[in-house]
Design a protein around this motif. Structure first.
Motif, PDB file in Angstrom:
ATOM      1  N   ALA A  31      58.757  47.615  -6.157  1.00  0.00           N
ATOM      2  CA  ALA A  31      58.188  48.967  -6.082  1.00  0.00           C
ATOM      3  C   ALA A  31      58.626  49.654  -4.798  1.00  0.00           C
ATOM      4  O   ALA A  31      59.000  49.002  -3.816  1.00  0.00           O
ATOM      5  CB  ALA A  31      56.662  48.916  -6.156  1.00  0.00           C
ATOM      6  N   ALA A  32      58.581  50.982  -4.830  1.00  0.00           N
ATOM      7  CA  ALA A  32      58.905  51.804  -3.662  1.00  0.00           C
ATOM      8  C   ALA A  32      58.041  53.063  -3.728  1.00  0.00           C
ATOM      9  O   ALA A  32      57.545  53.426  -4.801  1.00  0.00           O
ATOM     10  CB  ALA A  32      60.390  52.162  -3.643  1.00  0.00           C
ATOM     11  N   PRO A  33      57.836  53.736  -2.609  1.00  0.00           N
ATOM     12  CA  PRO A  33      56.911  54.878  -2.602  1.00  0.00           C
ATOM     13  C   PRO A  33      57.391  56.127  -3.318  1.00  0.00           C
ATOM     14  O   PRO A  33      56.580  56.970  -3.692  1.00  0.00           O
ATOM     15  CB  PRO A  33      56.700  55.162  -1.111  1.00  0.00           C
ATOM     16  N   THR A  34      58.695  56.301  -3.515  1.00  0.00           N
ATOM     17  CA  THR A  34      59.207  57.521  -4.138  1.00  0.00           C
ATOM     18  C   THR A  34      60.152  57.193  -5.278  1.00  0.00           C
ATOM     19  O   THR A  34      60.676  56.078  -5.368  1.00  0.00           O
ATOM     20  CB  THR A  34      59.964  58.393  -3.123  1.00  0.00           C
ATOM     21  N   GLY A  35      60.385  58.193  -6.136  1.00  0.00           N
ATOM     22  CA  GLY A  35      61.282  57.996  -7.273  1.00  0.00           C
ATOM     23  C   GLY A  35      62.687  57.649  -6.849  1.00  0.00           C
ATOM     24  O   GLY A  35      63.323  56.756  -7.417  1.00  0.00           O
ATOM     25  N   ARG A  36      63.213  58.353  -5.819  1.00  0.00           N
ATOM     26  CA  ARG A  36      64.579  58.098  -5.370  1.00  0.00           C
ATOM     27  C   ARG A  36      64.702  56.703  -4.752  1.00  0.00           C
ATOM     28  O   ARG A  36      65.683  55.998  -4.976  1.00  0.00           O
ATOM     29  CB  ARG A  36      65.000  59.180  -4.379  1.00  0.00           C
ATOM     30  N   ALA A  37      63.685  56.306  -3.964  1.00  0.00           N
ATOM     31  CA  ALA A  37      63.714  54.981  -3.344  1.00  0.00           C
ATOM     32  C   ALA A  37      63.647  53.882  -4.406  1.00  0.00           C
ATOM     33  O   ALA A  37      64.321  52.852  -4.298  1.00  0.00           O
ATOM     34  CB  ALA A  37      62.562  54.832  -2.355  1.00  0.00           C
ATOM     35  N   ALA A  38      62.845  54.100  -5.465  1.00  0.00           N
ATOM     36  CA  ALA A  38      62.756  53.124  -6.553  1.00  0.00           C
ATOM     37  C   ALA A  38      64.080  53.029  -7.307  1.00  0.00           C
ATOM     38  O   ALA A  38      64.532  51.937  -7.673  1.00  0.00           O
ATOM     39  CB  ALA A  38      61.623  53.509  -7.501  1.00  0.00           C
ATOM     40  N   LYS A  39      64.705  54.190  -7.521  1.00  0.00           N
ATOM     41  CA  LYS A  39      66.004  54.212  -8.210  1.00  0.00           C
ATOM     42  C   LYS A  39      67.061  53.463  -7.394  1.00  0.00           C
ATOM     43  O   LYS A  39      67.851  52.678  -7.929  1.00  0.00           O
ATOM     44  CB  LYS A  39      66.434  55.658  -8.430  1.00  0.00           C
ATOM     45  N   LYS A  40      67.052  53.687  -6.081  1.00  0.00           N
ATOM     46  CA  LYS A  40      67.997  53.012  -5.192  1.00  0.00           C
ATOM     47  C   LYS A  40      67.763  51.501  -5.208  1.00  0.00           C
ATOM     48  O   LYS A  40      68.709  50.703  -5.207  1.00  0.00           O
ATOM     49  CB  LYS A  40      67.820  53.568  -3.777  1.00  0.00           C
ATOM     50  N   MET A  41      66.504  51.110  -5.235  1.00  0.00           N
ATOM     51  CA  MET A  41      66.154  49.686  -5.279  1.00  0.00           C
ATOM     52  C   MET A  41      66.643  49.043  -6.574  1.00  0.00           C
ATOM     53  O   MET A  41      67.161  47.922  -6.586  1.00  0.00           O
ATOM     54  CB  MET A  41      64.633  49.553  -5.149  1.00  0.00           C
ATOM     55  N   THR A  42      66.485  49.777  -7.693  1.00  0.00           N
ATOM     56  CA  THR A  42      66.952  49.291  -8.991  1.00  0.00           C
ATOM     57  C   THR A  42      68.469  49.097  -8.984  1.00  0.00           C
ATOM     58  O   THR A  42      68.987  48.067  -9.441  1.00  0.00           O
ATOM     59  CB  THR A  42      66.565  50.285 -10.102  1.00  0.00           C
ATOM     60  N   GLU A  43      69.189  50.081  -8.457  1.00  0.00           N
ATOM     61  CA  GLU A  43      70.656  50.005  -8.411  1.00  0.00           C
ATOM     62  C   GLU A  43      71.131  48.862  -7.520  1.00  0.00           C
ATOM     63  O   GLU A  43      72.117  48.195  -7.821  1.00  0.00           O
ATOM     64  CB  GLU A  43      71.224  51.337  -7.907  1.00  0.00           C
ATOM     65  N   ALA A  44      70.420  48.624  -6.412  1.00  0.00           N
ATOM     66  CA  ALA A  44      70.850  47.599  -5.453  1.00  0.00           C
ATOM     67  C   ALA A  44      70.580  46.181  -5.952  1.00  0.00           C
ATOM     68  O   ALA A  44      71.345  45.258  -5.667  1.00  0.00           O
ATOM     69  CB  ALA A  44      70.157  47.817  -4.110  1.00  0.00           C
ATOM     70  N   THR A  45      69.485  46.007  -6.706  1.00  0.00           N
ATOM     71  CA  THR A  45      69.087  44.653  -7.114  1.00  0.00           C
ATOM     72  C   THR A  45      69.433  44.327  -8.562  1.00  0.00           C
ATOM     73  O   THR A  45      69.494  43.152  -8.935  1.00  0.00           O
ATOM     74  CB  THR A  45      67.569  44.481  -6.949  1.00  0.00           C
ATOM     75  N   GLY A  46      69.651  45.367  -9.374  1.00  0.00           N
ATOM     76  CA  GLY A  46      69.894  45.132 -10.795  1.00  0.00           C
ATOM     77  C   GLY A  46      68.617  44.896 -11.580  1.00  0.00           C
ATOM     78  O   GLY A  46      68.648  44.640 -12.781  1.00  0.00           O
ATOM     79  N   GLU A  47      67.453  44.969 -10.921  1.00  0.00           N
ATOM     80  CA  GLU A  47      66.159  44.783 -11.569  1.00  0.00           C
ATOM     81  C   GLU A  47      65.379  46.104 -11.519  1.00  0.00           C
ATOM     82  O   GLU A  47      65.496  46.870 -10.567  1.00  0.00           O
ATOM     83  CB  GLU A  47      65.348  43.688 -10.853  1.00  0.00           C
ATOM     84  N   GLU A  48      64.552  46.350 -12.538  1.00  0.00           N
ATOM     85  CA  GLU A  48      63.801  47.600 -12.609  1.00  0.00           C
ATOM     86  C   GLU A  48      62.753  47.678 -11.498  1.00  0.00           C
ATOM     87  O   GLU A  48      61.971  46.748 -11.295  1.00  0.00           O
ATOM     88  CB  GLU A  48      63.107  47.712 -13.973  1.00  0.00           C
ATOM     89  N   ALA A  49      62.758  48.784 -10.770  1.00  0.00           N
ATOM     90  CA  ALA A  49      61.755  49.038  -9.735  1.00  0.00           C
ATOM     91  C   ALA A  49      60.933  50.252 -10.140  1.00  0.00           C
ATOM     92  O   ALA A  49      61.444  51.192 -10.744  1.00  0.00           O
ATOM     93  CB  ALA A  49      62.420  49.276  -8.379  1.00  0.00           C
ATOM     94  N   SER A  50      59.658  50.251  -9.779  1.00  0.00           N
ATOM     95  CA  SER A  50      58.745  51.341 -10.136  1.00  0.00           C
ATOM     96  C   SER A  50      58.292  52.064  -8.877  1.00  0.00           C
ATOM     97  O   SER A  50      58.318  51.504  -7.780  1.00  0.00           O
ATOM     98  CB  SER A  50      57.527  50.759 -10.859  1.00  0.00           C
ATOM     99  N   THR A  51      57.879  53.322  -9.037  1.00  0.00           N
ATOM    100  CA  THR A  51      57.205  53.976  -7.913  1.00  0.00           C
ATOM    101  C   THR A  51      55.804  53.374  -7.786  1.00  0.00           C
ATOM    102  O   THR A  51      55.208  52.918  -8.773  1.00  0.00           O
ATOM    103  CB  THR A  51      57.072  55.491  -8.119  1.00  0.00           C
ATOM    104  N   LEU A  52      55.277  53.396  -6.579  1.00  0.00           N
ATOM    105  CA  LEU A  52      53.920  52.876  -6.371  1.00  0.00           C
ATOM    106  C   LEU A  52      52.893  53.672  -7.171  1.00  0.00           C
ATOM    107  O   LEU A  52      51.923  53.107  -7.682  1.00  0.00           O
ATOM    108  CB  LEU A  52      53.576  52.914  -4.878  1.00  0.00           C
TER     109      LEU A  52
END
Length: 676
Positions: free
Chosen positions: A365-386
């Motif tokens: 998870a990440a606090p914002t939509g863009r940060a969650a999207k960046k996390m998803t792209e970097a790890t290959g796993e789905e990340a959600s906004t908090l």
């Protein structure tokens, strides 16, 4: 003098300050009125107060000082009013049909028998009720507009006041003007205070002094603070209200008795708003309880398992990265901090692989939509906004959480929760997160403590690190791949107080991805920005503005602030050459193709989300959050809605009255950038 008549035609209206020139027809003559007339349209019936003046070029004009909107008194005027675009669902043809059908009864029908509108062919009963509601809302809002205008408070606040206080809003405001501070976004306390004094409230009135105290505490939270030194607060309120320090101290005691504030004695006395104090206290208790609970997710023999992952993934973990992963395994709460390029993402990817291989569920998870999207792209796993992960309660207009004591949230189904970009998380969001974490779940907090603090109150990441109660691993080595980026190298140099790298200071293998262009002229810098956004960057990677470029600036004001930059960039990147529909709001003109940013959380707005692969609708939901960026795809003047497609592929529809929730995002402030 006072004259009454109908606005025939808007000759000119300034989109920023609503200065208007219009033709105005009275019983005796047609004249020209000039003045500040927000939200006035052709067809409106007004009572204007002012005086006639002689303009050297345009002749006799009526200069408006104040005005009041009146219900149209003739059927032609009423028809014109209904068709001028302010009533949802009614255009010229529908207005004609309504007047023809109901005549002198029209206003009565709208107010008391709205379902009768469905007697007109093409109007359903639900549509009739919607039209009537829009008619009445417009009228009630205008009564509030007129009232607030008397005190210099802009018409843009009237809709919000009406939504909260309803039809007896004026009576409630007259009784306690300070209630406006909780609902009128951006209203200056001094405006409200002057209004209260004009209505007869005394200088040392209890409501006045207590509102001033709470205003001082809220002002401090705008700078990230959760409390204020008592003596500093007293001095601030004395100057603000021109009252005695004794009066302020007495009312601090009264607020304490009412449990609206908390006074904490340390080396000196510090004052908190009650919900800020309770939130900080709750964070401390919950995070210690989580950290000291039994470590039920620990993986045995972790060294051999890390070697296996290194071999499979063809990576070599540094000592610090190993230390971080072992710390996560040994403790329930761990902080990983470091600047860009120091290997935080590699740690997250390794944690995912390590725990999922042992049947454990890892949630990102990440606090914002863009940060969650960046996390998803970097790890290959789905990340959600908090926000989505927690399903938390609403924000008020100032971005401060209204603390819902009953909120517990659904426990997060996870063995390990990894939250990235923690520097963006304020104290209220952190508290809601901790309320939703099972005892025994591992919580990994990742972030760069050198980044800007959260927009909301509290410096959660820095305070947790400084407390020394949570195990923290500091990453300080820039990895070789990251060291090829001049951006990353310079980011670390700035934190170290060093100047930017010059071209001659770097080795050949370092990428030229950072340029420092210096000008002493704002006009020249504006031209630099425009040319960079309209083609100059193509040779560095065929960059397209709408896909790859974001302009950041430190300020909103001035030639190089967001307001002027957005206008200049819109003009060159998205001009209205085909005379397509536009909608003006709060000094901005929106059109299809514009890049926009959501600037407040809206949990109620509905959206549809399509699959990027086949454009099949896959989700219907609600909620668009502060910092989300999208593109206006359509402006529907008949339905009075704007369609926006956001970067995560969801499509939402905004009523014209909701456009204060968005701003152009060709250029955004550096502070806003972290909310993306």
């Amino acid at each position: 003098m006072e004259i009454k008549g109908e606005v025939q035609d808007i000759i000119y209206q300034n989109e920023i300050n609503s200065y208007t020139i219009a033709t105005f027809e009275t019983e005796d003559e047609e004249t020209t009125i000039v003045g500040y007339l927000p939200f006035v349209n052709s067809g409106d019936t007004l009572k204007v107060i002012g005086r006639f003046v002689e303009h050297k070029d345009y002749g006799r004009q009526f200069k408006v000082e104040t005005f009041e909107k009146l219900m149209p008194e003739t059927l032609p005027a009423l028809e014109k009013y209904l068709s001028n675009g302010t009533i949802k669902g009614i255009g010229e043809d529908t207005a004609k049909k309504i007047i023809k059908k109901f005549g002198e009864e029209t206003i009565h029908v709208f107010k008391f028998e709205p379902t009768r509108l469905a007697e007109i062919k093409g109007i359903t009963e639900s549509k009739a009720i919607e039209m009537a509601a829009s008619f009445l809302e417009n009228w009630e809002v205008w009564q509030i507009v007129g009232f607030l205008e008397r005190f210099g408070i802009g018409a843009e606040h009237a809709k919000k006041v009406y939504d909260i206080l309803g039809t007896n809003a004026i009576e409630q405001i007259e009784s306690d003007p300070y209630i406006l501070l909780d609902m009128a976004r951006g209203v200056d306390f001094r405006q409200i205070d002057q209004m209260a004094l004009n209505l007869g409230i005394s200088y040392d009135n209890e409501k006045r002094v207590q509102s001033g105290i709470k205003y001082g505490l809220i002002r401090a939270t705008n700078n990230g603070h959760s409390c204020v030194l008592k003596q500093n607060l007293i001095e601030f309120v004395v100057v603000l209200l021109d009252v005695t320090s004794e009066s302020v101290e007495d009312n601090i005691i009264n607020l304490k008795v009412k449990e609206e504030i908390v006074i904490e004695k340390r080396d000196e006395e510090w004052i908190y708003l009650e919900n800020f104090y309770s939130t900080e206290e709750e964070i401390a208790k919950r995070i210690i309880r989580l950290n000291t609970s039994k470590n039920v997710k620990e993986i045995k023999g972790i060294e051999s398992k890390l070697k296996k992952i290194e071999k499979q993934s063809d990576i070599e973990l540094s000592e610090k990265q190993r230390e971080a992963i072992k710390a996560i395994n040994e403790d329930n709460v761990t902080i990983i901090t470091g600047g860009p390029g120091t290997g935080k993402t590699t740690i997250i990817k390794t944690i995912i692989e390590l725990y999922e291989e042992h049947g454990k569920k890892v949630v990102l998870a990440a606090p914002t939509g863009r940060a969650a999207k960046k996390m998803t792209e970097a790890t290959g796993e789905e990340a959600s906004t908090l926000h989505r992960l927690l399903g938390i309660g609403k924000l008020d207009d100032e971005g401060i959480y209204k603390r819902h004591k009953e909120f517990e949230g659904a426990p997060i189904d996870a063995d390990v929760i990894v939250v990235d970009e923690l520097s963006m998380v304020d104290m209220f969001l952190m508290n809601y997160l901790l309320r939703c974490v099972y005892q025994g779940t591992k919580l990994v907090l990742v972030g760069d403590s050198d980044q800007l603090a959260s927009v909301g109150p509290g410096s959660v990441l820095k305070d947790l690190i400084n407390s020394e109660r949570i195990r923290t691993v500091h990453l300080d080595k820039i990895f070789r791949q990251a060291a090829k980026s001049k951006i990353i190298l310079n980011a670390h140099r700035v934190n170290q107080g060093k100047k930017f790298l010059e071209k001659d200071d770097i080795e050949n293998e370092v990428n030229e991805d950072f340029f420092f262009i210096k000008h002493n002229s704002q006009e020249k810098m504006l031209q630099e920005i425009i040319t960079l956004c309209t083609g100059r960057l193509k040779k560095f990677g065929n960059y397209d503005f709408f896909e790859n470029i974001q302009v950041l600036t430190p300020t909103k004001k001035g030639l190089l602030g967001t307001k002027e930059l957005n206008k200049a960039l819109q003009q060159v990147l998205n001009p209205n050459i085909d005379n397509m529909p536009e909608k003006a709001n709060s000094g901005a003109i929106y059109r299809a193709g514009d890049r926009i940013m959501q600037v407040k959380n809206n949990y109620d707005i509905t959206f549809e989300k399509e699959s990027k692969e086949d454009n099949v609708k896959t989700e219907v939901g609600s909620g668009v959050f502060n910092g989300e960026i999208g593109t206006i795809t359509q402006i529907d003047e008949r339905e009075k809605v704007v369609e926006i497609k956001f970067d995560d592929n969801k499509v939402a529809w905004y009523e014209f009255s909701d456009l204060d929730q968005i701003e152009h995002s060709y250029s955004i402030t550096i502070h806003k950038a972290q909310r993306k």
